[in-house]
Design a protein around this motif. Structure first.
Motif, short mmCIF file in Angstrom:
data_model
loop_
_atom_site.label_atom_id
_atom_site.label_comp_id
_atom_site.label_asym_id
_atom_site.label_seq_id
_atom_site.Cartn_x
_atom_site.Cartn_y
_atom_site.Cartn_z
N ALA A 44 0.87 -1.18 0.00
CA ALA A 44 0.00 0.00 0.00
C ALA A 44 0.90 1.22 0.00
N PRO A 45 0.38 2.38 -0.39
CA PRO A 45 1.22 3.59 -0.37
C PRO A 45 1.86 3.81 1.00
N GLY A 46 3.19 3.89 0.99
CA GLY A 46 3.92 4.13 2.22
C GLY A 46 4.17 2.90 3.06
N GLY A 47 3.78 1.72 2.58
CA GLY A 47 4.02 0.53 3.38
C GLY A 47 3.20 -0.67 2.92
N PHE A 48 2.35 -1.18 3.81
CA PHE A 48 1.56 -2.36 3.47
C PHE A 48 0.25 -2.33 4.26
N ARG A 49 -0.70 -3.14 3.78
CA ARG A 49 -2.00 -3.26 4.43
C ARG A 49 -2.18 -4.72 4.84
N VAL A 50 -2.35 -4.96 6.13
CA VAL A 50 -2.51 -6.32 6.65
C VAL A 50 -3.90 -6.83 6.30
N ILE A 51 -3.96 -8.02 5.70
CA ILE A 51 -5.25 -8.60 5.34
C ILE A 51 -5.58 -9.84 6.16
N ASP A 52 -4.59 -10.39 6.87
CA ASP A 52 -4.85 -11.54 7.74
C ASP A 52 -3.71 -11.65 8.74
N ALA A 53 -3.99 -12.26 9.87
CA ALA A 53 -2.98 -12.39 10.92
C ALA A 53 -3.31 -13.59 11.79
N PHE A 54 -2.30 -14.06 12.49
CA PHE A 54 -2.49 -15.19 13.41
C PHE A 54 -1.41 -15.09 14.49
N SER A 55 -1.79 -15.42 15.71
CA SER A 55 -0.82 -15.44 16.81
C SER A 55 -1.26 -16.48 17.83
N ARG A 56 -0.30 -17.30 18.24
CA ARG A 56 -0.60 -18.30 19.26
C ARG A 56 0.65 -18.54 20.11
N ILE A 57 0.47 -18.63 21.41
CA ILE A 57 1.57 -18.99 22.31
C ILE A 57 1.78 -20.50 22.21
N VAL A 58 2.99 -20.90 21.81
CA VAL A 58 3.28 -22.33 21.62
C VAL A 58 4.37 -22.83 22.57
N ARG A 59 5.15 -21.92 23.12
CA ARG A 59 6.25 -22.28 24.05
C ARG A 59 7.14 -23.37 23.46
N LEU A 60 7.62 -23.11 22.25
CA LEU A 60 8.50 -24.06 21.58
C LEU A 60 9.75 -24.33 22.41
N GLY A 61 10.24 -23.31 23.10
CA GLY A 61 11.48 -23.46 23.86
C GLY A 61 11.30 -23.95 25.29
N GLU A 62 10.13 -24.45 25.60
CA GLU A 62 9.88 -24.93 26.97
C GLU A 62 10.84 -26.06 27.32
N GLY A 63 11.56 -25.90 28.42
CA GLY A 63 12.51 -26.91 28.87
C GLY A 63 13.87 -26.83 28.22
N LEU A 64 14.04 -25.95 27.24
CA LEU A 64 15.31 -25.86 26.51
C LEU A 64 16.44 -25.37 27.39
N SER A 65 16.12 -24.57 28.42
CA SER A 65 17.17 -24.09 29.32
C SER A 65 17.74 -25.22 30.17
N ARG A 66 16.99 -26.31 30.33
CA ARG A 66 17.48 -27.45 31.12
C ARG A 66 18.03 -28.55 30.22
N ASN A 67 17.52 -28.62 29.01
CA ASN A 67 17.98 -29.64 28.06
C ASN A 67 18.56 -28.93 26.84
N ASP A 68 18.91 -29.69 25.85
CA ASP A 68 19.47 -29.07 24.65
C ASP A 68 18.63 -29.38 23.42
N HIS A 69 17.37 -29.80 23.64
CA HIS A 69 16.55 -30.16 22.49
C HIS A 69 15.11 -29.71 22.70
N LEU A 70 14.40 -29.61 21.58
CA LEU A 70 12.97 -29.27 21.61
C LEU A 70 12.20 -30.52 22.02
N SER A 71 11.27 -30.35 22.95
CA SER A 71 10.51 -31.50 23.43
C SER A 71 9.42 -31.89 22.43
N GLU A 72 8.97 -33.13 22.51
CA GLU A 72 7.91 -33.60 21.62
C GLU A 72 6.61 -32.80 21.81
N PRO A 73 6.16 -32.57 23.07
CA PRO A 73 4.92 -31.78 23.24
C PRO A 73 5.05 -30.37 22.66
#
Length: 340
Positions: A44-73
């Motif tokens: 759009a003039p001067g930038g862009f126009r958002v037509i759709d969006a999505f956001s969800r908390i997934v906590r992908l890094g949960e437990g990563l500070s104690r382990n070195d891998h992403l957990s299955e859950p």
């Protein structure tokens, strides 16, 4: 004129008109340590126009500070969210897509297998980016909020697995110049897991602040930012869920409103008053606030500790709040590449 030639020219003209009406559709996906967020936009003039969006908390890094891998859950939660993103991208007919993974993906030993699973299950090619690229994109997304009245700026992004810091020179009419950049492993998920989870004591909170201040110290030592703050030459801009949450709480919003928060200013003494209130509350008390909610009631205290440390080391009077950042930076890049 030959009727066949005339017909072909008319068809060509029709195709040109049709293509002129079809605007490219851009998708930017930010898979962080805590959140999965998508923006779909048209130029759009001067930038862009958002037509759709999505956001969800997934906590992908949960437990990563104690382990070195992403957990299955954690991977299952994340892939479920990415399926929604993939459906939106397909339904909107996106012509250019960039999906990036940040700190959790950088740190995990099984990130390559996770990236393969993401593409297999969702069709999304996930790119793991460096902390330098993450900072560049975040800055590209929020640089418009920097003011030429202050020749220097600290820009920070408090994430789930790390906090990105940028030290910039600002000149009117020019893009900000990056002087230095660092990534510290002080994100809200790791700090929360290390210092008390949902029930953080005042002593735990103080320990968090001190740990973050120690991590910031080398960056301050090599740039001597404090002396420029004392001379009134430094502005601070924050782009993260922590600062937008604090701004929303300070404004007394009945529900979070991006229009009221993005680009607003928050005095540090007001921010600290909100922080003191949140730290004194229990998990349920924080969860009841409409700008926080159940999913973030434990993490917000760790974010407060990061901000507290930043303001201890760099005592500015106020900070500007950006509810924009990495995704917007991706969109700027994608649109710029097409010459739109």
């Amino acid at each position: 004129m030959d009727l066949q030639v005339q017909s072909e020219r008319q068809n060509d003209t029709g195709r040109l008109r049709s293509s002129a009406l079809v605007r490219p559709v851009f998708a930017a996906l930010d898979l962080g340590t805590n959140n999965c967020r998508l923006l779909i936009a048209k130029s759009a003039p001067g930038g862009f126009r958002v037509i759709d969006a999505f956001s969800r908390i997934v906590r992908l890094g949960e437990g990563l500070s104690r382990n070195d891998h992403l957990s299955e859950p954690a991977m299952e939660r994340t892939i479920a969210a990415l399926r929604v993103c993939g459906s939106k991208i397909e339904r909107r007919g996106c012509t250019a897509v960039r999906a990036v993974g940040t700190e959790a993906c950088r740190r995990a030993t099984n990130s390559a297998a996770f990236v393969e699973a993401v593409e297999r299950e969702t069709g999304i090619p996930l790119e793991i980016i460096s902390s330098q690229e993450e900072g560049r994109l975040a800055l590209a997304g929020c640089a418009a909020l920097l003011e030429p009245t202050h020749p220097y700026a600290i820009v920070f992004d408090i994430g789930g697995g790390s906090t990105e810091l940028m030290w910039l020179q600002v000149e009117k009419g020019r893009a900000p110049r990056l002087l230095d950049q660092t990534s510290i492993r002080c994100g809200v998920i790791g700090l929360t897991e290390e210092y008390g989870g949902p029930n953080v004591t005042r002593a735990n909170y103080t320990q968090m602040v001190e740990a973050v201040a120690d991590a910031i110290a080398p960056f301050e030592a090599r740039n001597r930012i404090q002396s420029r703050i004392a001379a009134g030459k430094v502005q601070m801009l924050g782009t993260s869920g922590t600062v937008t949450t604090l701004a929303g709480v300070h404004l007394g919003l009945c529900r979070y409103d991006r229009r009221a928060v993005d680009g607003s200013y928050l005095r540090v003494d007001h921010a600290r008053a909100v922080i003191d209130h949140l730290v004194a509350q229990d998990f349920d008390g924080r969860a009841r606030h409409p700008c926080i909610g159940q999913d973030r009631a434990d993490l917000v205290v760790a974010g407060c500790a990061v901000l507290d440390a930043l303001c201890d080391v760099w005592p500015v009077e106020r900070l500007r709040i950006a509810d924009r950042g990495l995704r917007e930076g991706i969109l700027v890049d994608l649109i710029g590449a097409t010459g739109e």
